[in-house]
Design an enzyme around this catalytic site. Structure first.
Site, PDB file in Angstrom:
ATOM      1  N   HIS A  41     -21.797  -3.174  23.111  1.00 60.97           N
ATOM      2  CA  HIS A  41     -22.398  -2.682  21.870  1.00 60.97           C
ATOM      3  C   HIS A  41     -21.349  -1.882  21.114  1.00 60.97           C
ATOM      4  O   HIS A  41     -20.684  -1.038  21.696  1.00 60.97           O
ATOM      5  CB  HIS A  41     -23.608  -1.808  22.195  1.00 60.97           C
ATOM      6  CG  HIS A  41     -24.455  -1.483  21.006  1.00 60.97           C
ATOM      7  ND1 HIS A  41     -24.021  -0.669  19.999  1.00 60.97           N
ATOM      8  CD2 HIS A  41     -25.707  -1.880  20.659  1.00 60.97           C
ATOM      9  CE1 HIS A  41     -24.979  -0.561  19.090  1.00 60.97           C
ATOM     10  NE2 HIS A  41     -26.011  -1.293  19.463  1.00 60.97           N
ATOM     11  N   ARG A  58     -26.488   1.516  11.088  1.00 59.61           N
ATOM     12  CA  ARG A  58     -25.677   0.684  10.206  1.00 59.61           C
ATOM     13  C   ARG A  58     -26.565  -0.148   9.292  1.00 59.61           C
ATOM     14  O   ARG A  58     -26.219  -0.409   8.154  1.00 59.61           O
ATOM     15  CB  ARG A  58     -24.736  -0.208  11.028  1.00 59.61           C
ATOM     16  CG  ARG A  58     -23.491   0.554  11.485  1.00 59.61           C
ATOM     17  CD  ARG A  58     -22.626  -0.282  12.392  1.00 59.61           C
ATOM     18  NE  ARG A  58     -23.185  -0.370  13.738  1.00 59.61           N
ATOM     19  CZ  ARG A  58     -23.179  -1.456  14.482  1.00 59.61           C
ATOM     20  NH1 ARG A  58     -22.662  -2.571  14.030  1.00 59.61           N
ATOM     21  NH2 ARG A  58     -23.701  -1.426  15.701  1.00 59.61           N
TER      22      ARG A  58
END
Lengths: 553, 249
Positions: free
Chosen positions: A336, A356
């Site tokens: 990740h 994000r």
């Protein structure tokens, strides 16, 4: 920005964080003008991955010497477990040549009590059959509960399972099993509706419309969430639903260490060890078995930190590989992009991609963007490693860890004050307790081992190559191919948990109890281990990893 | 995950009544593992969300009993820690369907009548290791304000520290979980677009669409992928439509 907000940062990081604050306004203006950092072409994606993604490091993997996937390269840490002898409890059984009377009997045995296992239990129990869940730690202790960002599902007007399918295949670099990917996307709306009916609290508008947003690699806003604790909310609801069912029993701290088959090669039970009873061995007999043991993050591939649950040690892969079942894509693991790099007590834990999705950018130590923040996960990870290793543009912590900044405060600038607190209640309050105000400071991140993309091969109903054995969730492979997109793991465990639960219950109700339980399915594997000179001290599954002075068990 | 001891000092803590020398600057879990403790119970996600590693502790300079998730809290010299791997709870069996004429609020109060006996001592709120105003949401459940209760209790990790300290024998996390589920199932508006999407999934068009995509050769599929139109980040919900609607089914 008040410098006081940076007090928790050591000198070397503080200066870099100030740089990030200085470039922020410019970056926000560019977003408001509709500009974004250019996305990579498929060719560039491939080049960055090959040069910088951990999967492609030659010293990170080795070819298997035994088993159906012989000669295939898998991570060294996993190869050491796949090429290993059964635990002492099972070796005793092999030597005695006879499996004792069953200690526990059930219709459907489910191994693992994370999202996939519990979902399968709820569905299998609908048939009225007896269901037994055995799990290594407590019910619900799993990677599912740690999922933050959300669950995909094509339910918007501009979207469809076909569009979702296209995103899934592109994210997986067109290596997915098309039938499994179809099943995933096709069942998306049904899965969401099922959860809604169970009373799971999704983020919604007052009209009931789901709030959705983009994740890395999605062409539509398709990510549904429950704050930043989507997995926790989902697991709480699933387990609450399950424990209300009278025909489901659970045994906690009871990991399964081997499968049992009859003379026809049908899976008819399993061998368990009871961790709270001196690892006492017990035999479980079942008409069908569902494997929902999750992934391998706690093997710490290439010494990466991990976002995974304590019990994620690849048990299911060990059991199935030994039994002769092929796996796929295990050389591809998901790192990740945004694991926490500082503060170090939290190293490896996640900062969800949803940050994000809401506009937070990844920037280097000078505060400059270096990659479009919502590329598929493996590409973003490669980009961060590239920025830190090739260009040395990462910021360094006092103990020598390196990372890039996730510029979280810009979310409030983009969407209004209070957005961060509202959208990320879990993370916000957790950092706040440690004296870090996420609305004011960026967080240093570096990739962390997050997800096992591959796994045991299954068909669309979860069936494996052994009659009576089904698999669902992270232990299985093919749905995501080489790379999973955000939000498709939570969807997968519902879709395939339900499918496997249904199929296993049907199998159990249509067949008798099977023949005498035995271990003939691993005999040839044991011969191969001997021929390959694998030292007898190496055993698997490893139930709990080694930390500090505490040895693995 | 290796943490370099660096400037760490060695301190003594007591765990389950036994002394351990551990490095400072670490979480309880990490410090105790360094000293050789093998966790089997009292550990789970190691990320602060599962509640398995709940513990009670006291520090030398403070008489007050505190609680913590051991994977989150740093060690302090001289502290004494008692893990709580299990706690007996009031946990009612129930069905999400409501009997005729029954409201979610009354249903939850019938399942967990002890909620009404809260003496407002605030010990639950004080002890909560994740900072939830537990007494606050107990009051909201009692008043029937499930929206507020759902929001206030949302970050609960079900650790039961509050239940362990409650003199009114409430199992707060279970009452809150029931309240959230009844709220979600009966009081929040359902997503209409979701039901429309479900209808669309089982049409002939959708089946044909999947057949078409699965028949495409690799190049064709990649082209289609690269030509995808992307929904703008700032578009209002349910308003944007792509120019090419062939994949909408």
């Amino acid at each position: 920005m008040s410098e006081r907000a940076l007090n928790h940062l050591p000198e070397e990081l503080r200066e870099s964080a100030l740089e990030v604050a200085r470039t922020r306004e410019d970056r926000i203006r560019r977003i408001q003008r509709g500009e974004s950092f250019p996305q990579l072409s498929l060719t560039d994606r491939k080049a960055w991955l090959e040069d910088f993604h951990p999967d492609y490091r030659a010293d990170g993997k080795r070819a298997l010497k035994v088993g159906v996937n012989k000669d295939e390269g898998v991570p060294v840490e996993l190869a050491n477990l796949l090429e290993a002898w059964p635990r002492a409890s099972v070796r005793d059984l092999v030597e005695n040549g006879r499996i004792p009377e069953a200690d526990f009997e059930t219709d459907v045995l489910i191994i693992g009590a994370g999202g996939a296992g519990v979902t399968a239990a709820i569905e299998a129990a609908k048939s009225g059959l007896d269901v037994l869940i055995t799990t290594k730690l407590r019910a619900g202790d799993s990677n599912t509960i740690m999922a933050e960002g959300g669950i995909q599902g094509a339910d918007q007007e501009c979207d469809s399972p076909l569009q979702h399918y296209l995103d899934v295949l592109g994210g997986g670099h067109f290596s997915n099993d098309p039938d499994l990917a179809e099943a995933l996307c096709h069942d998306g709306p049904d899965a969401l509706s099922w959860l809604e009916e169970l009373g799971m609290l999704f983020d919604k508008y007052p009209t009931g419309r789901m709030k959705v947003r983009h994740g890395g690699g999605t062409s539509r806003k398709r990510l549904h969430s429950s704050g930043d604790m989507t997995g926790l909310e989902m697991m709480r609801v699933l387990w609450d639903q399950c424990r209300n069912l009278r025909n489901v029993n659970v045994m906690e701290f009871c990991p399964i260490v081997e499968l049992l088959t009859d003379d026809d090669g049908r899976v008819v039970g399993a061998v368990m060890e009871r961790l709270n009873h001196g690892n006492e061995m017990k035999v479980v007999k079942a008409k069908s078995v569902i494997l929902a043991t999750g992934g391998l993050g706690r093997l710490h591939l290439q010494s990466f930190p991990t976002s995974n649950h304590y019990g994620a040690t690849a048990d299911g892969l060990v059991l199935t590989y030994r039994a002769g079942l092929p796996f796929r894509d295990l050389q591809h693991n998901q790192y990740h992009p945004s694991g926490i790099a500082f503060p170090e007590q939290k190293a490896g834990l996640l900062i969800t991609e949803k940050f994000r999705g809401l506009g937070a950018q990844l920037v280097n130590r000078f505060g400059d963007e270096f990659v479009y923040s919502l590329e598929p996960r493996d590409v973003t990870t490669a980009a961060i490693i590239r920025e830190c290793s090739e260009f040395s543009h990462g910021a360094t912590t006092p103990s020598g860890n390196v990372g890039v900044w996730l510029d979280i405060p810009m979310i409030d600038d983009l969407h209004g004050k209070g957005t961060i607190e509202k959208e990320f209640p879990g993370r916000y309050s957790e950092f706040y307790r440690h004296g870090i105000d996420l609305t004011k400071v960026p967080v240093l991140v570096y990739p962390t081992l997050h997800y096992q993309n591959g796994g045991v091969r299954i068909r669309v109903d979860g069936a494996t190559g052994l009659p009576g054995l089904y698999a669902a969730g992270e232990v299985s492979g093919g749905v995501h191919g080489k790379n999973r997109l955000m939000g498709n793991a939570l969807l997968e465990l519902i879709v395939f948990g339900l499918r496997a639960g249904r199929a296993a219950a049907e199998f159990a109700s249509q067949t008798g109890s099977g023949g005498q339980a035995g271990l003939s399915h691993i005999e040839s594997y044991l011969d191969d281990l001997k021929a390959a000179d694998v030292e007898e001290t190496r055993t698997a599954p490893m139930l709990l990893p080694r930390y500090g002075k505490a040895l693995a068990i | 995950m290796m943490m370099t001891p660096g400037n760490d000092q060695w301190i003594t803590i007591h765990y389950d009544g036994e002394p351990y020398k551990v490095p400072s600057g670490r979480t309880m879990v990490s410090a105790l593992e360094t000293a050789g403790v093998r966790f089997v119970r009292s550990i789970g996600c190691r990320g602060g969300v599962c509640g398995a590693c709940t513990a009670f502790y006291r520090t030398p300079e403070d008489a007050q009993l505190k609680s913590a998730l051991m994977c989150q809290e740093e060690v302090v010299d001289g502290m004494s820690i008692m893990p709580m791997p299990f706690f007996p709870q009031n946990q009612m069996s129930y069905d999400l369907e409501l009997p005729k004429g029954m409201t979610p609020q009354r249903q939850v109060m019938q399942l967990y009548p002890e909620v009404g006996g809260c003496i407002m001592c605030q010990e639950c709120t004080r002890i909560c290791p994740v900072g939830i105003d537990v007494m606050g949401y107990v009051g909201m459940i009692k008043r029937g304000d499930f929206k507020a209760a759902a929001e206030a209790s949302f970050t609960c990790v079900q650790c039961q520290a509050c239940a362990a300290r409650c003199p009114a024998r409430i199992s707060q996390p279970n009452a809150a979980l029931a309240a959230r589920r009844f709220y979600g199932a009966h009081m929040v508006n359902r997503a209409e677009h979701l039901q429309k999407a479900r209808e669309k999934v089982n049409t002939e068009d959708m089946k044909r669409g999947f057949r078409r995509l699965k028949r495409m050769d690799a190049e064709e599929l990649k082209n289609l992928y690269q030509r995808r139109e992307s929904e703008p980040a700032q578009s209002a919900p349910g308003t944007w439509l792509p120019e090419d609607t062939t994949l909408l089914g």
